[in-house]
Design a protein around this motif. Structure first.
Motif, mmCIF file in Angstrom:
data_model
loop_
_atom_site.group_PDB
_atom_site.id
_atom_site.type_symbol
_atom_site.label_atom_id
_atom_site.label_comp_id
_atom_site.label_asym_id
_atom_site.label_seq_id
_atom_site.Cartn_x
_atom_site.Cartn_y
_atom_site.Cartn_z
ATOM 1 N N CYS A 302 87.506 14.846 29.968
ATOM 2 C CA CYS A 302 86.356 15.508 29.288
ATOM 3 C C CYS A 302 85.146 16.126 30.335
ATOM 4 O O CYS A 302 85.078 16.927 30.160
ATOM 5 C CB CYS A 302 86.013 15.134 27.939
ATOM 6 S SG CYS A 302 86.779 15.450 26.050
ATOM 7 N N THR A 303 84.971 14.844 30.863
ATOM 8 C CA THR A 303 83.806 14.532 31.907
ATOM 9 C C THR A 303 84.713 15.210 32.742
ATOM 10 O O THR A 303 84.347 15.985 33.273
ATOM 11 C CB THR A 303 83.934 12.934 32.417
ATOM 12 O OG1 THR A 303 83.794 12.394 31.028
ATOM 13 C CG2 THR A 303 82.492 12.740 33.108
ATOM 14 N N LEU A 304 85.557 15.171 33.168
ATOM 15 C CA LEU A 304 86.425 16.206 34.576
ATOM 16 C C LEU A 304 86.395 17.783 34.502
ATOM 17 O O LEU A 304 86.068 19.052 34.980
ATOM 18 C CB LEU A 304 87.843 15.347 35.107
ATOM 19 C CG LEU A 304 88.346 14.418 35.507
ATOM 20 C CD1 LEU A 304 89.113 13.704 35.863
ATOM 21 C CD2 LEU A 304 86.910 14.579 36.830
ATOM 22 N N LEU A 305 86.232 17.720 33.186
ATOM 23 C CA LEU A 305 86.031 19.511 32.229
ATOM 24 C C LEU A 305 84.657 19.627 32.589
ATOM 25 O O LEU A 305 84.557 20.662 31.601
ATOM 26 C CB LEU A 305 87.453 19.440 31.237
ATOM 27 C CG LEU A 305 88.782 19.082 31.512
ATOM 28 C CD1 LEU A 305 89.963 19.696 30.097
ATOM 29 C CD2 LEU A 305 89.113 20.717 33.029
ATOM 30 N N GLN A 306 83.812 19.159 32.567
ATOM 31 C CA GLN A 306 82.675 19.914 31.968
ATOM 32 C C GLN A 306 81.836 19.996 30.829
ATOM 33 O O GLN A 306 81.173 20.490 30.496
ATOM 34 C CB GLN A 306 82.402 19.847 33.074
ATOM 35 C CG GLN A 306 82.282 19.631 34.734
ATOM 36 C CD GLN A 306 81.573 20.507 35.498
ATOM 37 O OE1 GLN A 306 80.449 21.314 35.412
ATOM 38 N NE2 GLN A 306 81.660 20.528 36.414
ATOM 39 N N GLU A 307 82.825 18.693 29.814
ATOM 40 C CA GLU A 307 82.261 18.894 28.528
ATOM 41 C C GLU A 307 81.633 17.648 27.962
ATOM 42 O O GLU A 307 82.676 16.632 28.028
ATOM 43 C CB GLU A 307 84.272 19.043 28.126
ATOM 44 C CG GLU A 307 84.868 20.128 27.830
ATOM 45 C CD GLU A 307 83.846 21.581 27.517
ATOM 46 O OE1 GLU A 307 83.512 21.443 26.999
ATOM 47 O OE2 GLU A 307 84.145 22.528 27.810
ATOM 48 N N LYS A 308 81.571 17.627 26.597
ATOM 49 C CA LYS A 308 80.951 16.384 26.145
ATOM 50 C C LYS A 308 82.097 15.282 26.184
ATOM 51 O O LYS A 308 83.340 15.487 25.262
ATOM 52 C CB LYS A 308 80.125 17.419 24.675
ATOM 53 C CG LYS A 308 79.349 16.110 23.648
ATOM 54 C CD LYS A 308 78.893 16.609 23.099
ATOM 55 C CE LYS A 308 78.317 14.997 22.270
ATOM 56 N NZ LYS A 308 77.330 15.643 20.390
ATOM 57 N N ALA A 309 81.905 14.190 25.926
ATOM 58 C CA ALA A 309 82.925 13.514 26.681
ATOM 59 C C ALA A 309 82.870 12.284 24.553
ATOM 60 O O ALA A 309 81.830 11.407 24.738
ATOM 61 C CB ALA A 309 82.384 12.415 27.431
ATOM 62 N N VAL A 335 84.676 19.336 42.602
ATOM 63 C CA VAL A 335 84.061 18.535 42.376
ATOM 64 C C VAL A 335 82.426 18.431 41.877
ATOM 65 O O VAL A 335 81.830 17.471 42.757
ATOM 66 C CB VAL A 335 85.168 17.319 41.374
ATOM 67 C CG1 VAL A 335 84.203 16.784 40.020
ATOM 68 C CG2 VAL A 335 85.939 17.291 41.362
ATOM 69 N N PRO A 336 81.248 18.104 41.138
ATOM 70 C CA PRO A 336 80.155 17.637 41.277
ATOM 71 C C PRO A 336 80.651 16.398 40.715
ATOM 72 O O PRO A 336 81.220 16.031 40.679
ATOM 73 C CB PRO A 336 79.474 18.437 40.122
ATOM 74 C CG PRO A 336 80.824 19.412 39.301
ATOM 75 C CD PRO A 336 81.369 19.671 39.888
ATOM 76 N N ASP A 337 79.302 16.319 42.116
ATOM 77 C CA ASP A 337 78.773 14.774 42.174
ATOM 78 C C ASP A 337 78.392 14.178 40.854
ATOM 79 O O ASP A 337 78.955 13.034 40.871
ATOM 80 C CB ASP A 337 77.851 13.920 43.221
ATOM 81 C CG ASP A 337 78.645 14.572 44.517
ATOM 82 O OD1 ASP A 337 79.914 14.766 44.722
ATOM 83 O OD2 ASP A 337 77.031 14.849 45.284
ATOM 84 N N LYS A 338 77.639 14.933 40.153
ATOM 85 C CA LYS A 338 77.816 14.124 39.003
ATOM 86 C C LYS A 338 78.487 13.813 37.863
ATOM 87 O O LYS A 338 78.717 13.029 37.650
ATOM 88 C CB LYS A 338 76.735 14.698 38.484
ATOM 89 C CG LYS A 338 76.040 15.028 36.669
ATOM 90 C CD LYS A 338 74.866 16.081 36.043
ATOM 91 C CE LYS A 338 75.804 17.476 35.593
ATOM 92 N NZ LYS A 338 75.136 18.382 35.220
ATOM 93 N N VAL A 339 79.218 14.977 37.475
ATOM 94 C CA VAL A 339 80.535 14.162 37.462
ATOM 95 C C VAL A 339 81.482 13.316 37.938
ATOM 96 O O VAL A 339 82.625 12.749 36.785
ATOM 97 C CB VAL A 339 81.756 16.065 36.301
ATOM 98 C CG1 VAL A 339 82.790 15.528 36.783
ATOM 99 C CG2 VAL A 339 80.769 17.040 36.712
ATOM 100 N N MET A 340 81.646 13.182 39.342
ATOM 101 C CA MET A 340 82.844 12.015 39.712
ATOM 102 C C MET A 340 81.678 10.981 40.005
ATOM 103 O O MET A 340 81.754 9.467 39.331
ATOM 104 C CB MET A 340 81.984 12.563 41.042
ATOM 105 C CG MET A 340 83.230 13.448 41.625
ATOM 106 S SD MET A 340 84.853 12.740 40.709
ATOM 107 C CE MET A 340 85.195 11.129 41.576
ATOM 108 N N ARG A 341 79.936 10.345 39.289
ATOM 109 C CA ARG A 341 79.537 9.130 38.993
ATOM 110 C C ARG A 341 79.352 9.348 37.647
ATOM 111 O O ARG A 341 79.934 7.862 37.514
ATOM 112 C CB ARG A 341 77.579 9.878 39.351
ATOM 113 C CG ARG A 341 77.228 10.218 40.591
ATOM 114 C CD ARG A 341 75.805 9.199 40.784
ATOM 115 N NE ARG A 341 75.568 10.430 40.500
ATOM 116 C CZ ARG A 341 75.017 11.868 41.398
ATOM 117 N NH1 ARG A 341 75.428 11.990 42.206
ATOM 118 N NH2 ARG A 341 74.032 12.715 40.193
ATOM 119 N N ALA A 342 79.655 10.119 36.566
ATOM 120 C CA ALA A 342 79.888 9.494 35.268
ATOM 121 C C ALA A 342 81.473 9.430 35.235
ATOM 122 O O ALA A 342 81.792 8.676 33.979
ATOM 123 C CB ALA A 342 79.577 11.276 34.668
#
Length: 469
Positions: A302-309, A335-342
């Motif tokens: 979900c994080t990689l797909l930028q959905e609610k985890a 892939v955004p850096d924010k997504v990679m950090r999450a």
């Protein structure tokens, strides 16, 4: 021979002349004559008839000189020469006969004037008669005979005509040689004048050709120097371009090496995703409360797909019929850096491994592999990205440099071509100049030789002309 003549005059035959076969042929040929005249047909009678006919029809004319002992000896040995011949004794020709003979023999000889022929005929008579008188005086004084016959007179005339022809040919040949020499002298003088004109006309041409060759040589030297500079510059730039290309290739190889580290995990994840089917998705979705690692796996997805985890969102994602295609076509390069950090919160968990997840759900293991592969790829991309950008920049700079190098190589080739063309022109000009110099030197030598010849023969020319005339 005189003995055979003696027998013919005496008996009408030569003894032993005919062999047996020829004698028989004579008999056969004379038989019709014998029969016609009623003569006996015996062999002796027919042969006697043949001899008689020979004596009746054979006429022998002998001409002998009475001079010397040979005539007296023949008359004693062969009396038929006297007894069976009618002898005509010829006395000395009178002067009128001598003149007539000489005039007749000299009639067809080209002597110019008729008076000259008459005087020459008279001279022949005078010579012959004077020799005859001298022979008589010679006999009176020395008691020795010297005979002059009509044959001697005819030989005198023939000898004169023969000598006249020989002398005329000699004189004609000498005159022709003189005339030919005069003609050669005139031709030589004309040739000297012509060569002098040619030499005078060659001098300005040679001077002009020397100047052109000098200018061409200077131009070739100047352009060759320029071409050498351009070539050195091009070679230096080629070295620089090769170094730049090597550095660019090294950057490319380094970036590719970094990418190659993440690609095995990526290929494994893609293969695992390709092995998932609807039943596997249903298996994961069927958990009312998923195991922790399955929960963590889906949160990572979900994080990689930028959905609610959370699990509810995960169940919705799992309900998407195009989920597998969505994951396979995921834009992993942006892939955004924010997504990679999450995502790092999940992937840095040491318990979150594909092996551990597989113990709870084999279907979730494929998704865990995909999450870890994306994490690894994005981590490598952060390192490779600047390198790629620098590589692209370097490649563009290399292309510009290569274009500039090709332009300078083309310029260098053009300069070399121009220099080669000038060298060809220079070689042709030098060859023509050498030919002109050689021709001028040859003309000068010919002029010197011809001048010596004409100077040496200047006096002879007048003498030859006078002699030929």
């Amino acid at each position: 021979f005189v003995e055979d003549i003696n027998n013919v005059l005496n008996t009408g035959e030569v003894p032993g002349l005919f062999p047996h076969d020829e004698r028989e042929r004579v008999m056969n040929e004379i038989r019709p004559y014998v029969i016609e005249h009623g003569l006996p047909e015996t062999r002796d009678a027919m042969y006697a008839t043949f001899i008689t006919r020979v004596r009746e029809n054979l006429h022998v004319v002998l001409a002998m000189s009475p001079v010397g002992e040979a005539f007296r000896s023949r008359c004693r040995q062969f009396p038929s020469l006297i007894n069976c011949c009618t002898i005509d004794w010829y006395n000395d020709w009178p002067e009128a006969a001598l003149l007539s003979v000489s005039s007749r023999f000299l009639h067809d000889v080209p002597l110019g004037d008729l008076q000259v022929k008459q005087n020459l005929a008279s001279l022949c008579v005078e010579i012959h008669t004077s020799v005859a008188k001298g022979s008589e005086r010679f006999f009176q004084e020395l008691r020795r005979r010297f005979y002059t016959t009509p044959k001697s007179y005819l030989d005198l005339i023939s000898l004169y005509v023969s000598l006249l022809g020989d002398k005329r040919r000699e004189v004609t040949q000498a005159r022709d040689r003189l005339l030919n020499g005069l003609q050669k002298l005139r031709e030589t003088n004309q040739m000297v004048d012509t060569m002098q004109v040619e030499l005078n006309s060659l001098q300005p041409v040679l001077k002009e050709k020397t100047l052109i060759t000098k200018n061409l040589l200077e131009e070739v030297s100047r352009d060759q120097e320029q071409a050498t500079k351009v070539m050195e510059q091009v070679m230096a730039e080629e070295v620089e371009v090769k170094r730049f290309a090597a550095e660019t290739q090294a950057m490319k190889d380094e970036a590719q090496t970094d990418l190659d580290e993440a690609m095995p995990a990526m290929h494994t994840a893609m293969e695992a995703l390709g092995a998932l089917n609807k039943q596997d998705i249903t298996e994961i979705k069927s958990f009312p409360k998923p195991p922790p690692l399955v929960q963590k796996t889906m949160e990572g997805v979900c994080t990689l797909l930028q959905e609610k985890a959370d699990w509810e969102t995960a169940k919705k994602i799992l309900s998407d019929v195009h989920l597998i295609r969505r994951l396979l076509d995921f834009d992993k390069d942006n892939v955004p850096d924010k997504v990679m950090r999450a995502l790092k919160k999940h992937t840095e968990d040491e318990s979150f491994t594909p092996e551990a997840v597989a113990k709870q759900s084999k279907a979730a293991m494929s998704l865990c592999l995909w999450v870890h592969a994306m994490d690894k790829y994005c981590e490598v991309t952060k390192i490779v990205g600047p390198k790629k950008r620098a590589l692209i920049k370097a490649q563009k700079a290399l292309e510009v440099t290569m274009l500039d190098l090709r332009a300078k190589q083309a310029q260098s080739a053009e300069v070399e071509k121009h220099v080669a063309s000038l060298k060809d022109q220079l070689e042709a000009s030098q060859s023509e100049e050498r030919h002109l110099v050689k021709s001028a030197e040859l003309t000068k030598k010919r002029l010197v030789r011809a001048g010596k010849l004409t100077t040496s023969l200047a006096d002879e020319e007048a003498r030859w002309a006078e002699t030929a005339e």
